[in-house]
Design a protein around this motif. Structure first.
Motif, mmCIF file in Angstrom:
data_model
loop_
_atom_site.group_PDB
_atom_site.id
_atom_site.type_symbol
_atom_site.label_atom_id
_atom_site.label_comp_id
_atom_site.label_asym_id
_atom_site.label_seq_id
_atom_site.Cartn_x
_atom_site.Cartn_y
_atom_site.Cartn_z
ATOM 1 N N UNK A 1 39.801 39.678 33.614
ATOM 2 C CA UNK A 1 39.470 38.405 34.016
ATOM 3 C C UNK A 1 38.024 38.159 34.734
ATOM 4 N N UNK A 2 37.726 37.113 35.090
ATOM 5 C CA UNK A 2 36.263 36.766 35.486
ATOM 6 C C UNK A 2 36.359 36.536 37.083
ATOM 7 N N UNK A 3 35.491 36.964 38.080
ATOM 8 C CA UNK A 3 35.470 36.529 39.307
ATOM 9 C C UNK A 3 34.009 36.568 39.552
ATOM 10 N N UNK A 4 33.497 35.238 39.884
ATOM 11 C CA UNK A 4 32.361 34.993 40.247
ATOM 12 C C UNK A 4 31.221 35.350 38.960
ATOM 13 N N UNK A 5 30.427 36.240 39.117
ATOM 14 C CA UNK A 5 29.445 36.722 38.026
ATOM 15 C C UNK A 5 30.129 37.885 37.420
ATOM 16 N N UNK A 6 30.908 38.246 37.790
ATOM 17 C CA UNK A 6 31.589 39.766 37.455
ATOM 18 C C UNK A 6 32.883 39.505 36.508
ATOM 19 N N UNK A 7 32.905 40.355 35.224
ATOM 20 C CA UNK A 7 34.089 40.463 34.500
ATOM 21 C C UNK A 7 34.655 41.604 35.093
ATOM 22 N N UNK A 8 36.000 41.578 35.529
ATOM 23 C CA UNK A 8 36.737 42.531 36.201
ATOM 24 C C UNK A 8 38.057 43.092 35.414
ATOM 25 N N UNK A 9 38.453 44.025 35.786
ATOM 26 C CA UNK A 9 39.834 44.663 35.532
ATOM 27 C C UNK A 9 40.620 44.579 36.596
ATOM 28 N N UNK A 10 41.761 43.329 36.902
ATOM 29 C CA UNK A 10 42.274 43.343 38.208
ATOM 30 C C UNK A 10 43.628 44.183 38.031
ATOM 31 N N UNK A 11 43.787 45.297 38.874
ATOM 32 C CA UNK A 11 44.782 46.163 38.640
ATOM 33 C C UNK A 11 45.847 46.188 39.560
ATOM 34 N N UNK A 12 46.987 45.903 39.614
ATOM 35 C CA UNK A 12 48.062 46.119 40.681
ATOM 36 C C UNK A 12 48.562 47.594 40.460
ATOM 37 N N UNK A 13 48.409 48.226 41.564
ATOM 38 C CA UNK A 13 49.029 49.617 41.651
ATOM 39 C C UNK A 13 50.616 49.556 41.887
ATOM 40 N N UNK A 14 51.063 50.606 41.773
ATOM 41 C CA UNK A 14 52.778 50.733 41.861
ATOM 42 C C UNK A 14 52.887 50.428 43.329
#
Length: 508
Positions: free
Chosen positions: A82-95
Motif C-alpha cells: 500500500x501507500x503511506x504518505x510518499x512511501x510505498x510500503x509493505x504492511x506486515x502483520x506479524x504472528x
C-alpha cells in the motif's frame, strides 16, 4: 394492609424514587440518540481510507516480497502492499499481532518519525498543512480495539476548514482515524454522551461496562414500574371527578401520566435494548464451536503465496482496466491468491489459471462451499447465494455504530446443522468469512439492534421517513422524561424542606 396493597405501594415508591434520577439520564439518552442519527462516533471507513491512496505503478515499485519478509525479522502472518504518505510500503502483520512497515522500494524497515507522520497526514487531506500535537495511547475518540496494534497514536491537527484531527499509526504512519471539529463537538452531546464514555478510560473497561449495565437496568425497571402504575391510575371505563381519565390535576403530573402511557412501549424497548447492547453476563456470546478460519484457509498465505511479484501483479491488473491502490496476499481452500482493491473499494482477485495467472471478479460458489465444509465439524444443512441483504447481513450508513463494516453483494449464506444453528456468510469478492452468527448471537441482533435501531433492511431503505419517525418518538420520550425530571426535582425539594423542618424541631 394486605400483601397486594403493600406490593402496590412498593411499586409506587420504586417508580417515584428511581424516576428522580432515571428521568434525567433517559432524557440525555433521547437527546444524544437524536444526534447519533446524523453524527456518528469517529471512525475510519474502508472507502475513506482507500479513496485517498494513489494507484500503484509497476515502474520502480518495489523490491520482492521476500526481501521485505526478511527485513521484518519475525514470522509474518499477513502482507499488504500500500501507500503511506510518499512511501510505498509493505504492511506486515506479524504472528505475535504487531504490525511493521517496510519501505517497498528499499526493503528497509521504516521507523516512524514526525516528518513521515506529517507527510502522511498531508497526503490524506490533499496536502493541507498541519502540525503534530503529540502522541496518545488512548483518548475519548480512540477507544476502538481495532486501533490496539497501532498504539501509541500520533495526533496531527490539520489546518483545513473542518479543523480535522488525524490519528496516525506509530507502527506504519498511516492515518487510522479522522475526526473533524464539528464531529468531535457534536459527539459530546451524541455518541460520547449516549455511551457514557466519560466513565471509560481504556478499550476493555469492566468498570464502565457495569456502570452502563446497572444504569440501563435501573432505567428499564423505572420504565416498567411507571407503565404499570400509569395503567393502574388510568380509568378506562369512567372518569375522575375532574372529568379526566387521569387522576392528576397538576399539569406536570397530568402530562407525565399521559406521555408515559402514550410512549411507554417505545421508552421500554429503547432502554431495554440499550441494556442488551452491553451483552450482560455474556448472554449473547457464541456458543459451542466457532468457525475455524485456519481450516477455511487451509494453508499459509505467506509461505504458499503466488509466485508472482507485485510489479507483475500490477501490470496484470492494469491490463484489465483495474487500477489497484492496495494488494494483499491471501489463501483460500489451499489456493493462494492476491486480493487487489482500488480507490472505490472495488476488488479483484489474481489466482492460478493453468500455467499462468488470471484476474477474476469473484471466487466460484463451488470453491467457497468446499472450503466451508471445514469451518465447522457439523455438516452444511443448506446454502444459497444472496443478491440482496437479509435480516442479519446488511449495510449501515457511515454514522451508525457498524457503519465501517463492508457488506458486499452477492454473498453466500451457509447454514450448518450444528446444535447452535450457526449461519455463516461468505464474501466471494474477497474470499473472507464476512459474518458468523449462532442462535444466541441472532437473538442478540433482535433484542439489541432491531429494538434499538430499527435496522431491518426495508426500514433502512425508507429514509428519510425512518429518521422522521425516530425523531418524533424520541421527542415524545424526551417530553415524558422532562416532565418526570421536573416532578422529581419538586419532590426532592419538598423532601429536603421537610427534612430541614424535622432537624429544626429536634434542635429546639
Amino acid at each position: 394492609m394486605s400483601a397486594a396493597s403493600r406490593a402496590r405501594r412498593l411499586l409506587y415508591l420504586v417508580h417515584r424514587w428511581m424516576g428522580v434520577a432515571a428521568c434525567v439520564l433517559m432524557a440525555l439518552w433521547f437527546v444524544s440518540g437524536i444526534v447519533m442519527l446524523f453524527v456518528g462516533y469517529p471512525k475510519m471507513t474502508p472507502w475513506e481510507r482507500l479513496r485517498v491512496l494513489p494507484a500503484l505503478q509497476a515502474e520502480n515499485c518495489c523490491v520482492p516480497l521476500q526481501q521485505a519478509l526478511a527485513a521484518a525479522k519475525s514470522p509474518v502472518k499477513e502482507a499488504t502492499l500500500t501507500t503511506v504518505g510518499k512511501h510505498i510500503i509493505y504492511r506486515l502483520q506479524l504472528r505475535d499481532g504487531r504490525i511493521v512497515a517496510i519501505d517497498a522500494r528499499t526493503g528497509i524497515k521504516i521507523d516512524i518519525d514526525t516528518p513521515q507522520v506529517l507527510a502522511s497526514a498531508q497526503a490524506f487531506l490533499s496536502h493541507t498543512p498541519g502540525h503534530e500535537i503529540g502522541t496518545v495511547d488512548e483518548d475519548r475518540w480512540t477507544h476502538s480495539r481495532a486501533l490496539d496494534a497501532h498504539r501509541p497514536l500520533h495526533i496531527v491537527q490539520m489546518e483545513d476548514p473542518d479543523r480535522t484531527r488525524l490519528y496516525l499509526s506509530s507502527a506504519t504512519g498511516e492515518v487510522v482515524l479522522d475526526a473533524p471539529l464539528a464531529q468531535r463537538a457534536w459527539n459530546y452531546v451524541g455518541a460520547w454522551l449516549h455511551w457514557l464514555y466519560y466513565f471509560r478510560d481504556r478499550p476493555v473497561d469492566p468498570g464502565w461496562s457495569w456502570i452502563v449495565i446497572v444504569l440501563s437496568a435501573l432505567g428499564t425497571i423505572t420504565a416498567i414500574s411507571g407503565t404499570i402504575v400509569g395503567i393502574w391510575r388510568w380509568r378506562f371505563s369512567n372518569r375522575y371527578k375532574s372529568g379526566s381519565h387521569s387522576p392528576y390535576r397538576e399539569s406536570w403530573l397530568h402530562w407525565h401520566h399521559l406521555l408515559g402511557l402514550l410512549f411507554a412501549a417505545i421508552i421500554f424497548t429503547w432502554i431495554f435494548s440499550g441494556l442488551m447492547s452491553m451483552n450482560p453476563l455474556g448472554i449473547f456470546d457464541a456458543r459451542g464451536q466457532k468457525p475455524d478460519l485456519a481450516a477455511w484457509r487451509n494453508g499459509d498465505a505467506i509461505a504458499e503465496r503466488l509466485p508472482l511479484e507485485p510489479t507483475q501483479a500490477i501490470t496484470l491488473l492494469q491490463r484489465t482496466g483495474f487500477q489497484p491502490v492496495e494488494i494483499s496476499w491471501r489463501i483460500l481452500d489451499g489456493q493462494p491468491y492476491m486480493l487487489a482493491r482500488n480507490a472505490a473499494a472495488d476488488t479483484r482477485l489474481i489466482m492460478h489459471d493453468g500455467d499462468g495467472f488470471a484476474v477474476r471478479n469473484q471466487w466460484s460458489g463451488d470453491t467457497l462451499l468446499h472450503a466451508a465444509t471445514r469451518l465447522l465439524s457439523a455438516p452444511i444443512r443448506s446454502h444459497r447465494e444472496l443478491t440482496h441483504h437479509d435480516d442479519y447481513y446488511y449495510a449501515r450508513q457511515p454514522e451508525a455504530m457498524m457503519g465501517a463494516v463492508e457488506r458486499r453483494l452477492p454473498v453466500w449464506r451457509v447454514r450448518f446443522d450444528d446444535p447452535h444453528a450457526t449461519v455463516v456468510y461468505l464474501d466471494p469478492s474477497t474470499g473472507d468469512v464476512a459474518l458468523s452468527l449462532d442462535r444466541a448471537q441472532r437473538t442478540g441482533r433482535w433484542l439489541f439492534n432491531f429494538l434499538h435501531s430499527w435496522d431491518l433492511p426495508p426500514m433502512l431503505h425508507a429514509k428519510p421517513w425512518r429518521d422522521i419517525v425516530l425523531i418524533l418518538l424520541s421527542l415524545g420520550g424526551l417530553a415524558m422524561c422532562v416532565t418526570g425530571t421536573v416532578i422529581g426535582w419538586r419532590r426532592l425539594c419538598i423532601w429536603y424542606a421537610g427534612k430541614g423542618k424535622g432537624r429544626a424541631k429536634r434542635i429546639s
